[in-house]
Write a protein that holds these residues in place. Structure first.
Motif, PDB file in Angstrom:
ATOM      1  N   ALA A  82     -17.885 -27.066  45.839  1.00 47.58           N
ATOM      2  CA  ALA A  82     -17.747 -28.550  46.182  1.00 47.58           C
ATOM      3  C   ALA A  82     -16.199 -28.888  45.948  1.00 47.58           C
ATOM      4  CB  ALA A  82     -18.425 -29.429  45.048  1.00 47.58           C
ATOM      5  N   SER A  83     -15.591 -28.118  45.268  1.00 48.50           N
ATOM      6  CA  SER A  83     -13.958 -28.012  45.156  1.00 48.50           C
ATOM      7  C   SER A  83     -13.143 -27.212  46.078  1.00 48.50           C
ATOM      8  CB  SER A  83     -13.423 -27.404  43.881  1.00 48.50           C
ATOM      9  OG  SER A  83     -14.133 -28.105  42.871  1.00 48.50           O
ATOM     10  N   PHE A  84     -13.817 -26.344  46.866  1.00 49.99           N
ATOM     11  CA  PHE A  84     -13.292 -25.292  47.754  1.00 49.99           C
ATOM     12  C   PHE A  84     -13.017 -26.094  49.096  1.00 49.99           C
ATOM     13  CE2 PHE A  84     -13.661 -22.796  51.937  1.00 49.99           C
ATOM     14  CZ  PHE A  84     -12.692 -21.900  51.484  1.00 49.99           C
ATOM     15  N   ILE A  85     -13.616 -27.171  49.577  1.00 51.11           N
ATOM     16  CA  ILE A  85     -13.173 -27.966  50.890  1.00 51.11           C
ATOM     17  C   ILE A  85     -12.225 -28.676  50.530  1.00 51.11           C
ATOM     18  CG2 ILE A  85     -14.207 -29.693  52.630  1.00 51.11           C
ATOM     19  CD1 ILE A  85     -16.709 -28.407  52.290  1.00 51.11           C
ATOM     20  N   PRO A  86     -12.023 -29.500  49.236  1.00 49.18           N
ATOM     21  CA  PRO A  86     -10.933 -30.559  49.206  1.00 49.18           C
ATOM     22  C   PRO A  86      -9.385 -29.609  48.955  1.00 49.18           C
ATOM     23  CG  PRO A  86     -12.814 -31.164  47.878  1.00 49.18           C
ATOM     24  CD  PRO A  86     -13.050 -29.708  48.607  1.00 49.18           C
ATOM     25  N   ILE A  87      -9.640 -28.281  48.551  1.00 49.45           N
ATOM     26  CA  ILE A  87      -8.322 -27.629  48.238  1.00 49.45           C
ATOM     27  C   ILE A  87      -7.861 -27.212  49.720  1.00 49.45           C
ATOM     28  CG2 ILE A  87      -7.555 -25.442  47.487  1.00 49.45           C
ATOM     29  CD1 ILE A  87      -9.357 -25.972  45.013  1.00 49.45           C
ATOM     30  N   VAL A  88      -8.958 -26.525  50.633  1.00 47.46           N
ATOM     31  CA  VAL A  88      -8.466 -26.346  51.825  1.00 47.46           C
ATOM     32  C   VAL A  88      -7.813 -27.490  52.681  1.00 47.46           C
ATOM     33  CG1 VAL A  88      -9.394 -25.309  54.180  1.00 47.46           C
ATOM     34  CG2 VAL A  88     -10.083 -24.555  51.776  1.00 47.46           C
ATOM     35  N   ARG A  89      -8.526 -28.672  52.539  1.00 44.68           N
ATOM     36  CA  ARG A  89      -8.078 -29.871  53.239  1.00 44.68           C
ATOM     37  C   ARG A  89      -6.505 -30.251  52.813  1.00 44.68           C
ATOM     38  NH1 ARG A  89     -11.442 -34.371  51.296  1.00 44.68           N
ATOM     39  NH2 ARG A  89      -9.751 -34.130  49.528  1.00 44.68           N
TER      40      ARG A  89
END
Length: 218
Positions: A82-89
């Protein structure tokens, strides 16, 4: 390249689910035996300290002291899916902003700035696994400490640092950008006369002399 490298690094440390960040009193770098002696003086419980070694070489240097405290690397970071996508964005947005505002800079200078995005990813992921109240940094000469401390503050942590000797000139770039919450120095003269205008305004200067002076010698 830096963005892709940072995302690849992050992907290898992403798990479907992770535990809540472990709360620690002090996370700290160690670069020489003065750090070791300071830890022994200020900490009563070894469980309060987490050593963050910069490299396997640095860990090997202090191997005789291992066993007293836990050690790790920033590469031991873990995040959940769940934290991966916000960090990539956020990283993509930061790179796009950097390209718009600094794309005309010299290539070597732009690459230096762009590398900070990957470093931010590393520290952001690290603080998703560990949540220290304080972080003792020994890299005041590097832009890395600014990125790390920005991420540390997001979790309510306080950054601590100390100067490396006396700067040979107030015009040396690495001495003009310091951003610790509390910065221990030999004295306050250089800050008052040369660096007050360039260091972060929230830096609290603590003139304490040298780390080589133990409590007994003081």
């Amino acid at each position: 390249i830096f963005l892709c490298g940072g995302m690849l690094w992050l992907a290898f440390r992403t798990r479907f689910r992770t535990a809540a960040p472990e709360e620690i009193l002090l996370a700290a770098e160690r670069t020489d035996f003065n750090d070791i002696h300071m830890f022994e003086e200020v900490l009563d419980d070894p469980r309060d300290l987490l050593i963050v070694d910069r490299s396997p070489f640095m860990a090997q240097k202090f191997k005789d002291y291992d066993g007293r405290w836990r050690t790790c690397f920033v590469d031991d970071a873990r995040i959940d899916l769940a934290s991966f996508i916000p960090i990539v964005r956020d990283s993509i947005r930061e790179m796009a902003w950097m390209w718009r505002t600094m794309g005309t800079c010299d290539a070597s200078l732009f690459c230096r700035f762009a590398s900070l995005i990957a470093k931010r990813v590393r520290f952001r992921a690290f603080f998703r696994r560990y949540k220290p109240r304080f972080f003792w940094g020994r890299d005041d000469y590097s832009l890395d400490h600014i990125i790390r401390n920005q991420e540390l503050r997001k979790h309510g942590g306080t950054s601590l640092g100390t100067n490396h000797g006396m700067p040979i000139s107030p015009h040396v770039g690495m001495w003009r950008e310091v951003d610790f919450d509390i910065y221990y120095t030999y004295g306050s003269h250089l800050y008052d006369t040369a660096f007050k205008q360039t260091w972060h305004p929230n830096v609290k200067i603590k003139p304490v002399g040298t780390l080589n002076l133990t409590q007994a010698r003081r």
